[in-house]
Design a protein around this motif. Structure first.
Motif, short mmCIF file in Angstrom:
data_model
loop_
_atom_site.label_atom_id
_atom_site.label_comp_id
_atom_site.label_asym_id
_atom_site.label_seq_id
_atom_site.Cartn_x
_atom_site.Cartn_y
_atom_site.Cartn_z
N VAL A 1 0.83 -1.20 0.00
CA VAL A 1 0.00 0.00 0.00
C VAL A 1 0.87 1.25 0.00
O VAL A 1 0.61 2.21 -0.75
CB VAL A 1 -0.95 0.00 1.22
N GLY A 2 1.91 1.26 0.82
CA GLY A 2 2.79 2.43 0.85
C GLY A 2 3.44 2.69 -0.49
O GLY A 2 3.52 3.84 -0.94
N GLN A 3 3.89 1.64 -1.17
CA GLN A 3 4.52 1.80 -2.48
C GLN A 3 3.51 2.29 -3.52
O GLN A 3 3.84 3.14 -4.37
CB GLN A 3 5.13 0.48 -2.92
N ILE A 4 2.30 1.79 -3.46
CA ILE A 4 1.27 2.22 -4.41
C ILE A 4 0.88 3.67 -4.17
O ILE A 4 0.70 4.45 -5.12
CB ILE A 4 0.04 1.30 -4.32
N LEU A 5 0.77 4.08 -2.90
CA LEU A 5 0.43 5.47 -2.60
C LEU A 5 1.51 6.41 -3.13
O LEU A 5 1.21 7.50 -3.65
CB LEU A 5 0.25 5.66 -1.10
N LEU A 6 2.78 6.01 -2.99
CA LEU A 6 3.87 6.83 -3.53
C LEU A 6 3.74 6.99 -5.03
O LEU A 6 3.93 8.08 -5.58
CB LEU A 6 5.21 6.19 -3.19
N GLU A 7 3.43 5.89 -5.72
CA GLU A 7 3.31 5.98 -7.17
C GLU A 7 2.09 6.79 -7.57
O GLU A 7 2.13 7.56 -8.53
CB GLU A 7 3.24 4.58 -7.78
N MET A 8 1.00 6.65 -6.84
CA MET A 8 -0.17 7.47 -7.13
C MET A 8 0.15 8.95 -7.00
O MET A 8 -0.33 9.78 -7.78
CB MET A 8 -1.31 7.12 -6.16
N ALA A 9 0.95 9.29 -5.99
CA ALA A 9 1.29 10.70 -5.76
C ALA A 9 2.23 11.24 -6.82
O ALA A 9 2.44 12.46 -6.88
CB ALA A 9 1.92 10.86 -4.38
N LEU B 1 4.46 2.11 13.15
CA LEU B 1 4.84 2.56 14.49
C LEU B 1 3.99 3.73 14.95
O LEU B 1 3.64 3.83 16.13
CB LEU B 1 6.32 2.96 14.50
N LEU B 2 3.63 4.62 14.04
CA LEU B 2 2.84 5.78 14.41
C LEU B 2 1.35 5.49 14.36
O LEU B 2 0.55 6.25 14.90
CB LEU B 2 3.16 6.95 13.48
N ALA C 1 11.58 15.23 -1.15
CA ALA C 1 10.63 16.10 -1.84
C ALA C 1 9.20 15.82 -1.39
O ALA C 1 8.35 16.71 -1.43
CB ALA C 1 10.74 15.91 -3.35
N LEU C 2 8.91 14.59 -0.95
CA LEU C 2 7.57 14.28 -0.48
C LEU C 2 7.24 15.10 0.76
O LEU C 2 6.11 15.61 0.90
CB LEU C 2 7.46 12.78 -0.17
N TYR C 3 8.19 15.25 1.68
CA TYR C 3 7.96 16.05 2.87
C TYR C 3 7.91 17.55 2.54
O TYR C 3 7.29 18.32 3.26
CB TYR C 3 9.06 15.79 3.90
N MET C 4 8.56 17.93 1.46
CA MET C 4 8.53 19.33 1.07
C MET C 4 7.21 19.67 0.39
O MET C 4 6.64 20.74 0.60
CB MET C 4 9.70 19.62 0.12
N ASP C 5 6.70 18.73 -0.42
CA ASP C 5 5.47 18.99 -1.18
C ASP C 5 4.21 18.62 -0.39
O ASP C 5 3.19 19.30 -0.52
CB ASP C 5 5.48 18.20 -2.49
N ALA C 6 4.28 17.53 0.37
CA ALA C 6 3.09 17.05 1.08
C ALA C 6 3.52 16.41 2.40
O ALA C 6 3.58 15.18 2.51
CB ALA C 6 2.32 16.04 0.23
N PRO C 7 3.87 17.21 3.41
CA PRO C 7 4.39 16.64 4.67
C PRO C 7 3.41 15.73 5.37
O PRO C 7 3.81 14.77 6.03
CB PRO C 7 4.70 17.89 5.51
N PHE C 8 2.10 16.00 5.26
CA PHE C 8 1.12 15.14 5.93
C PHE C 8 1.12 13.75 5.30
O PHE C 8 1.00 12.74 6.00
CB PHE C 8 -0.28 15.77 5.82
N LEU C 9 1.26 13.69 3.98
CA LEU C 9 1.33 12.40 3.31
C LEU C 9 2.65 11.69 3.60
O LEU C 9 2.68 10.47 3.78
CB LEU C 9 1.16 12.59 1.80
N GLY C 10 3.76 12.45 3.67
CA GLY C 10 5.05 11.84 3.95
C GLY C 10 5.07 11.12 5.28
O GLY C 10 5.62 10.02 5.40
N ARG C 11 4.46 11.71 6.27
CA ARG C 11 4.40 11.10 7.60
C ARG C 11 3.65 9.77 7.54
O ARG C 11 4.05 8.78 8.18
CB ARG C 11 3.68 12.07 8.53
N LEU C 12 2.58 9.71 6.77
CA LEU C 12 1.78 8.49 6.66
C LEU C 12 2.54 7.40 5.91
O LEU C 12 2.61 6.25 6.34
CB LEU C 12 0.46 8.81 5.96
N VAL C 13 3.12 7.76 4.76
CA VAL C 13 3.73 6.76 3.89
C VAL C 13 4.99 6.17 4.50
O VAL C 13 5.24 4.97 4.40
CB VAL C 13 4.02 7.38 2.51
N GLU C 14 5.81 7.01 5.15
CA GLU C 14 7.06 6.51 5.71
C GLU C 14 6.82 5.46 6.78
O GLU C 14 7.65 4.57 6.98
CB GLU C 14 7.90 7.66 6.27
N ASP C 15 5.69 5.53 7.43
CA ASP C 15 5.37 4.56 8.48
C ASP C 15 4.96 3.21 7.90
O ASP C 15 4.75 2.26 8.65
CB ASP C 15 4.25 5.11 9.37
#
Length: 767
Positions: free
Chosen positions: A331-339, A377-378, A352-366
Motif C-alpha cells: 500500500v505504501g509503495q502504491i500510494l507513492l506511485e499514485m502521488a 509505528l505511528l 521532496a515528499l515532505y517538502m510537497d506534502a508533509p502530511f502524506l510523507g508522515r503516513l507513507v514513511e510509516d
C-alpha cells in the motif's frame, strides 16, 4: 533426416527444415503427451518460435487448400496452441504486458486471431479440460496477460454464472508446477467470497479459475497514462480518487492479498458525489506470486515484478509465513506511485515528499520500512508479530481515515494562496467588511518584504478556522505565527517612526513658496538646487542614523521570514521523551519574541551602536539553528541505524548541510562584535559603508537565499527528522513490550501516545 518413433525424439527437435519437420510432426504430433512434454520447457529458445510459426503457417495453408487430411487437423491445432503459448511466454518474459495499452491491444488481437482458429481452440480445450456445457468456448477471446497466467473472456452457459465470465488459465510451464497447481485448485475455496470489491469465483481446478468478468481498467494503465502530464508531484487528485477507495476495499475484503500492485487493482467505474469524483475499485489475483519461490523463480525477476512486493516475501523465496504486514508495504509503495513519485522504489522516500506534502510523507514513511516489525509505528503500536483478521480490517480503516485527513490538511494548506481577494466566505457570501479586510491583506501581502509576515499568518489562521483536519497542535502553531507577524509589525512601525523623526528637519521636496515667483516664468528652476545643496556638503543632521536603522530593519524582517518560512509549522512537541526536545521548542518559539524588543531598543537606544545590536541578533539566530541541528542530527543518526527508510534517504546529507547555518551566523555575530568594539574605541570609522554591507548581506544571503530558496528543503528535512524521532520513541515502546494506552487519531492522522513513567524511561534510554 531420418524420422522414426523414438523416446529420444521430441517436438522440440523442430529445426526449420520443412520436410524433416513435417515428418517429425506426423510421427509425434498426435502422440499423447508429446505436446505437453514440449510445453513444459521452462526456457524455450527464441528460434523455436520461428520454427513453430513456420510449421504452423505451412500446415494452415494446407488446411485452407484442402490438402490436409481430417486426421491431421489435430496436429494443426497442437501446433497453433504451441505457438500461442510460446508467444505469450515471450511477452511475459520481456515485460511486454507493461507496454502502453494501445501496443498491447495490437498484440492481443494478433494472439486472439490465433486462438480463434477452430483446431487451435479444440487443442486448447482438450489440454485444459474446460466444462464445455457450461462455457461457450466459441466466444473465447484473450483479455489480459499476467506473470504466470493469461485471462480469457467468454460467455457463460451456466445458470449460476450469467453474462460474461473470465477464465484465468495457467501458462505453461507454470501449470505443471505443483505449488502453483495446488494454489490454483484451492483458489475458489480460499478466495471465493462474494463482495463489492472482490471477484466472484465459480470454480477452480489445477489449471484454471472460472470467475465473473469485471469490465474495468487496471490501475497500472490509469497511472501510466498520466505519467506524461504536466502535473508535478504530489498528484493528490490520484490519491483522493484511487487511494482512498483502495484502502476502503482492503478494509472490506476479508483476507490478505499478498500480491497487491496497480496491475491487480481494477478501476471498475467512477462516481461523482458532491462534485468529488471517486473510483470504485475491485481487487483481483489474490495470493502470493509464485515466481518469488525457489521452485519457480529460477530466472531473474524484473524490477517492476517485485516493486510492490514486501522485502520479507522476496528474501524468503516463498518460505515466509504471512503476518499481515506484507500488504502494508505494498500500500505504501502504491500510494507513492499514485502521488507521482515514480522514482521511489524499494522503500526509498524522497525528501521532496515532505517538502510537497508533509502530511502524506508522515503516513507513507510509516508503511515502507523493510523490517515488518518497524512498520505502523505511528499508526498502531500493539499489533504484535502478526496482524489478526479483525485488527487487519480495522487497520486499513484507520489508514483510510488518515489518508483522508492528510489530503484534507494538504488541501487546506494549499489554500494559502497568492491572494485572499475574491474568495467567498463559508456561507457563500462575503460581507463588505470581510471583503475590505481580505482585499487589504491581499494588497499588503503582495508588496515586497510583506508576503511572509502579512499574508501567510493571516491565511494560516483563516485555514485553521475552516479546516477540521488542522486542529490541536496546529492551532497552537497558527497562533505563534500570528504573534510573529505582530512582532514584524512592531519592527516596521518603530523603524518607520525613527526614520520620520530623523528626517523631519529636512523636507524631501522644496516648499511651494520656494518654487513659485510672481513674474515670468513663474517657476524658479534654481530652487531645487539651493534646496539640495546641503547634501553636497555631507549628510544632513539626523540622516546619519539611516544606515543603522536600515541594518536593524533588515534583521527584523529577516527574522520574521526565517520563522514563518521554516519553523512556523514545525514543532518537536510530540517528542515527549526525547532529550533536548523541550529546549528546542522553547528556543524556537522564543525567536518570535526577541526580535521586536531588539528592534525597539535598536531604534531608540542603540541606533548609534547598531553593530552591538547585530552582535546580539546574529548569535540568537545561530543558537536556534544549533539546537535544531543538534536534535535533528541525533535523531537522523539513530534513525539510520533503526529504519531502512531513513538509511536510504538523503536526509543525513541535508542535515549535515544545515550545520553550516549556525556556524555562519555565529561568525557573522563575532565579526559584528569585533567591528562594534573597534568602532566604540575609535579604531573603525566607516559606519556608513559597514551599514550598507551588512544590510546587503542580510537581504541577499539571509532573507532571499537562506529564508527563501533554501527554506522549503530545510523545513522538509527538519520535519522528517522529527517524524523519525516519533518513530524511534514508538519503536522503543514496542520493543519494551509496552502498548499505547491512548491511541487516538488527531487532525494530522498521527497516533498520540500516552505511556506510564516507567515506559517513558525506556524510551529516553534508547533515544
Amino acid at each position: 533426416m531420418a524420422t522414426r518413433r523414438s523416446g529420444r525424439r521430441t517436438l522440440a527437435d523442430l529445426a526449420g527444415d520443412p520436410a524433416a519437420d513435417d515428418a517429425l510432426l506426423r510421427d509425434l504430433g498426435r502422440a499423447r503427451g508429446a505436446l505437453e512434454a514440449v510445453l513444459r520447457d521452462p526456457a524455450p529458445p527464441w528460434n523455436r518460435i520461428r520454427h513453430v510459426a513456420r510449421a504452423y503457417h505451412r500446415w494452415r495453408r494446407r488446411s485452407e487448400s484442402g490438402e490436409l487430411r481430417s486426421d491431421e487437423s489435430e496436429i494443426l491445432g497442437n501446433l497453433g496452441f504451441w505457438l500461442f503459448t510460446l508467444r505469450l511466454l515471450h511477452a511475459v518474459r520481456h515485460a511486454d504486458r507493461e507496454q502502453r495499452p494501445a501496443e498491447w491491444e495490437i498484440r492481443r488481437r494478433r494472439l486472439d486471431r490465433l486462438l480463434q482458429q477452430p483446431a487451435v481452440r479444440e487443442a486448447f480445450a482438450r489440454l485444459y479440460q474446460f466444462p464445455r456445457r457450461q462455457l461457450d468456448l466459441a466466444s473465447v477471446s484473450l483479455h489480459r496477460l499476467g506473470t504466470t497466467s493469461f485471462i480469457l473472456r467468454c460467455r457463460s452457459l451456466s445458470r449460476d454464472a450469467t453474462g460474461l465470465s473470465a477464465l484465468k488459465c495457467l501458462l505453461y510451464p507454470y501449470s505443471e508446477i505443483d505449488a502453483i497447481r495446488e494454489a490454483t485448485e484451492g483458489y475458489a475455496g480460499t478466495y471465493g467470497g462474494d463482495g463489492a470489491h472482490v471477484v466472484q469465483v465459480y470454480r477452480s481446478t489445477s489449471k484454471w479459475i472460472w470467475m465473473e468478468f469485471i469490465d474495468g481498467e487496471p490501475l497500472a494503465d490509469v497511472l501510466r497514462r498520466s505519467e506524461g502530464g504536466a502535473r508535478r508531484p504530489p498528484n493528490l487528485e490520484h490519491l483522493r480518487r484511487y487511494g482512498v477507495p483502495l484502502l476502503r476495499a482492503l478494509h472490506e475484503v476479508p483476507y490478505q492479498h499478498l500480491d497487491l500492485s496497480p496491475s491487480n487493482v481494477l478501476v471498475r467505474r467512477q462516481t461523482n458525489a458532491e462534485e468529488m469524483t471517486t473510483a470504485d475499485v475491485v481487487l483481483i489475483d489474490f495470493g502470493q506470486n509464485y515466481l518469488l519461490t525457489h521452485e519457480v523463480g529460477s530466472r531473474r525477476l524484473s524490477a517492476n515484478m517485485v516493486r510492490y512486493v514486501s522485502p520479507e516475501l522476496i528474501e524468503s523465496r516463498g518460505q515466509h509465513r504471512p503476518t499481515g504486514y506484507e500488504d502494508v508495504y505494498s500500500v505504501g509503495q502504491i500510494l507513492l506511485e499514485m502521488a507521482g513519485y515514480t522514482e521511489a522504489d524499494g522503500g526509498y522516500i524522497p525528501n521532496a515528499l515532505y517538502m510537497d506534502a508533509p502530511f502524506l510523507g508522515r503516513l507513507v514513511e510509516d508503511l515502507l520500512d523493510r523490517d515488518p516489525g518497524k512498520r505502523l509505528l505511528l499508526t498502531r503500536a500493539d499489533l504484535g508479530s502478526g496482524i489478526e483478521e479483525a485488527s487487519r480490517r480495522e487497520l486499513f480503516r484507520g489508514l483510510e481515515l488518515q489518508l483522508v485527513h492528510a489530503l484534507e490538511a494538504h488541501a487546506a494548506m494549499a489554500r494559502v494562496a497568492p491572494t485572499l481577494a475574491h474568495r467567498p466566505a463559508p456561507s457563500g457570501r462575503r460581507s463588505s467588511w470581510g471583503g475590505a479586510w481580505a482585499t487589504a491583506v491581499s494588497w499588503l501581502g503582495s508588496l515586497p518584504m510583506m508576503v511572509s509576515a502579512v499574508r501567510r499568518p493571516v491565511e494560516l489562521w483563516r485555514v485553521s478556522r475552516q479546516s477540521s483536519s488542522l486542529t490541536g497542535e496546529f492551532d497552537y502553531l497558527f497562533k505563534m505565527a500570528l504573534l510573529c507577524s505582530v512582532g514584524w509589525a512592531i519592527t516596521y512601525a518603530v523603524t518607520g517612526l525613527g526614520v520620520a523623526i530623523d528626517t523631519s528637519q529636512l523636507s524631501l521636496f522644496p516648499a511651494p513658496q520656494e518654487l513659485l515667483q510672481p513674474q515670468f516664468p513663474f517657476v524658479d528652476w534654481t530652487a531645487p538646487l539651493r534646496h539640495y545643496a546641503p547634501l553636497l556638503r555631507g549628510i544632513p543632521p539626523g540622516w546619519e542614523r539611516l544606515p543603522g536603522r536600515l541594518v536593524i530593519f533588515t534583521f527584523g524582517i529577516t527574522a520574521a521570514r526565517y520563522y514563518q518560512e521554516i519553523f512556523s509549522m514545525l514543532s518537536p512537541r510530540r517528542l515527549g521523551s526525547t532529550p533536548g526536545s523541550p529546549i528546542v521548542e522553547i528556543v524556537t518559539r522564543a525567536s518570535i519574541f526577541w526580535f521586536p524588543p531588539l528592534a525597539v531598543a535598536g531604534n531608540v537606544w542603540l541606533v548609534d551602536h547598531w553593530l552591538l545590536a547585530g552582535f546580539v541578533a546574529a548569535p540568537a539566530i545561530a543558537l536556534n539553528n544549533y539546537v535544531n541541528w543538534r536534535l535533528a542530527r541525533r535523531l537522523v543518526a539513530l534513525g539510520e541505524q533503526a529504519f531502512s527508510t531513513v538509511r536510504s534517504s538523503e536526509l543525513s546529507q541535508s542535515i549535515a548541510a544545515y550545520s553550516e547555518w549556525w556556524k555562519l551566523m555565529a561568525w557573522y555575530g563575532v565579526c559584528m562584535g569585533v567591528l562594534g568594539f573597534m568602532t566604540e574605541v575609535g579604531l573603525a570609522r566607516d559606519l556608513l559603508i559597514y551599514g550598507f554591507v551588512v544590510s546587503a548581506l542580510n537581504m541577499l544571503k539571509l532573507y532571499r537565499s537562506n529564508c527563501g530558496k533554501l527554506a522549503p528543503a530545510l523545513r522538509a528535512s527538519l520535519s522528517r527528522s522529527f517524524v523519525t524521532g516519533e518513530r524511534l520513541e514508538a519503536l522503543a515502546l514496542r520493543e519494551a513490550g509496552g502498548r499505547l494506552l491512548d491511541a487516538r487519531i488527531d487532525g494530522t492522522g498521527a497516533a498520540v501516545a500516552t505511556t506510564p513513567e516507567r515506559e517513558a524511561d525506556a524510551l529516553t534510554a534508547r533515544v
